[in-house]
Scaffold this active site. Sequence first.
Site, mmCIF file in Angstrom:
data_model
loop_
_atom_site.group_PDB
_atom_site.id
_atom_site.type_symbol
_atom_site.label_atom_id
_atom_site.label_comp_id
_atom_site.label_asym_id
_atom_site.label_seq_id
_atom_site.Cartn_x
_atom_site.Cartn_y
_atom_site.Cartn_z
ATOM 1 N N ASP A 12 31.270 54.166 66.690
ATOM 2 C CA ASP A 12 31.458 54.970 65.468
ATOM 3 C C ASP A 12 31.530 54.094 64.223
ATOM 4 O OD1 ASP A 12 31.616 57.313 66.950
ATOM 5 O OD2 ASP A 12 33.806 57.269 67.067
ATOM 6 N N ARG A 93 48.694 53.569 63.615
ATOM 7 C CA ARG A 93 47.931 54.075 62.466
ATOM 8 C C ARG A 93 48.564 53.807 61.107
ATOM 9 N NH1 ARG A 93 43.338 53.683 64.861
ATOM 10 N NH2 ARG A 93 43.017 55.165 66.544
ATOM 11 N N ASP A 122 44.378 61.283 64.477
ATOM 12 C CA ASP A 122 44.328 60.009 63.760
ATOM 13 C C ASP A 122 43.916 60.164 62.298
ATOM 14 O OD1 ASP A 122 45.273 58.410 65.826
ATOM 15 O OD2 ASP A 122 43.312 58.352 66.782
ATOM 16 N N SER A 174 35.950 56.419 75.855
ATOM 17 C CA SER A 174 36.378 55.989 74.536
ATOM 18 C C SER A 174 37.826 55.533 74.674
ATOM 19 C CB SER A 174 36.257 57.158 73.562
ATOM 20 O OG SER A 174 37.189 56.989 72.522
HETATM 21 N N1 ARG Z 1 46.229 61.697 71.642
HETATM 22 C C1 ARG Z 1 46.749 60.428 71.226
HETATM 23 C C2 ARG Z 1 47.275 60.525 69.820
HETATM 24 O O1 ARG Z 1 46.950 61.421 69.126
HETATM 25 C C3 ARG Z 1 45.755 59.306 71.409
HETATM 26 C C4 ARG Z 1 44.633 59.260 70.451
HETATM 27 C C5 ARG Z 1 43.680 58.204 70.811
HETATM 28 N N2 ARG Z 1 42.844 57.935 69.705
HETATM 29 C C6 ARG Z 1 41.595 57.587 69.796
HETATM 30 N N3 ARG Z 1 40.952 57.380 68.693
HETATM 31 N N4 ARG Z 1 40.992 57.451 70.951
HETATM 32 O O2 ARG Z 1 48.035 59.703 69.412
#
Ligand code: ARG
Length: 408
Positions: A12, A93, A122, A174
């Site tokens: 990405d 994040r 995210d 991913s």
């Molecule tokens: N579901 C988890 C969260 O919202 C993990 C997210 C993983 N992020 C990713 N870009 N693969 O914190």
Amino acid sequence: MKIVTAYSGGLDTSCMIPWLRENYGGADIVTFTGDLGQDEDLPAVKAKALRTGASEAFVEDLTDEFVNDYIVPSIHASAVYEGMYPLHTALGRPLLAKKLVEVALATGADAVSHGCTGKGNDQVRFEVAIRSLAPQLKIIAPLREWELLTRESEVEYAVARDIPIPITLEKPYSIDQNIWGCAIECGEMEDLWTEPPADAWIMTKDPSHAPRGSVEMVLSYEQGTPTAIDGRAMSAVEIIKVLNDTAGHFGVGRIDMVENRVVGLKSREVYEAPAATLLHMAHTELERICLDRATFNTKRKLSQDFANLIYDGLWFSPLRECLQAFLEESQRTVTGDVRIRVSAGLARITGRRSPYSLYDEGLATYSEGDTFKRESAEGFLALYGLPYRTIAEVRRKMGQPVFKKKKA
Ligand code: ARG
């Protein structure tokens, strides 16, 4: 226009460099990559950014800051989302957003950009953090705008621009990993009934192929912060690394859950968090002996609020600071040792001790040396049961049953 973009070198964010240039009037692209303790060749990531069109590529090791300012407070707070997820992505994040903003301000950029999708958490965490820290910056989320809707179209787009495709693409997963854990996503697991494929896991061995036998470890904490393993003083970063290895080796720390996302949908998430599993478990055990009942229970309720707030992207908020103040204060006496036995797929607590322990063996014993005054229990129960005795008397006087009989 100058855009600073969060960059991992994955598919990405690799497509984002040319896409931003093509779609934002030949913008000048600066990348930022933060090392949160993930296993990755960062010099290669930097070289790739520069080779594929970035004018500058910043890479910074943030592991110490991540552990000391985000993970350790989350241990103090017992921050685990919906009872299972230790929040490794959610904690990373705000730190990445903070650094992205710093780079944007230092390089005089007009905008920041991230590679989050439009249906994940995210984007919420990045954008709320960026708005809190530098509201003047424009935020660009290419994945919510572009036409590259499938992996295949992204691959095609990248190949046409001579962008090397990450080798990890051979596996259809991913992955978002840092020192506190990893999240694995793939099409197959979107069916809730499908077991995660054996080759999806990266930090843990399959528990059914884990070594026989077990190891015992003593984890020490000072005021809620992990400080030693088996009496050997180590930094929290080192402790997490050692525990990821040991617990991972025994297949401890696999999590398969369905969670509620901020944007309203449920999602199946597969995580690995070997060190986090042990460190939370031992920490809570220490709190069981060091905290009084009222503080322990109130803290558990606030832990949930704190976990939700981190999950919901509200790290840079007044409420986080208020809750954290309470949670930190609760750690004043959380000092001591917990012994854990780790075997295939399982961690068990086998002992706990603390100079601040509120456990009094004299009070608890049923053997010789009992110091508990059992006569006091009589008066205590007369008062404790008083309201219920009164209720029974009033109901009898009014000709009502004390409790409704179950209908036959
Ligand atoms: N579901 C988890 C969260 O919202 C993990 C997210 C993983 N992020 C990713 N870009 N693969 O914190």
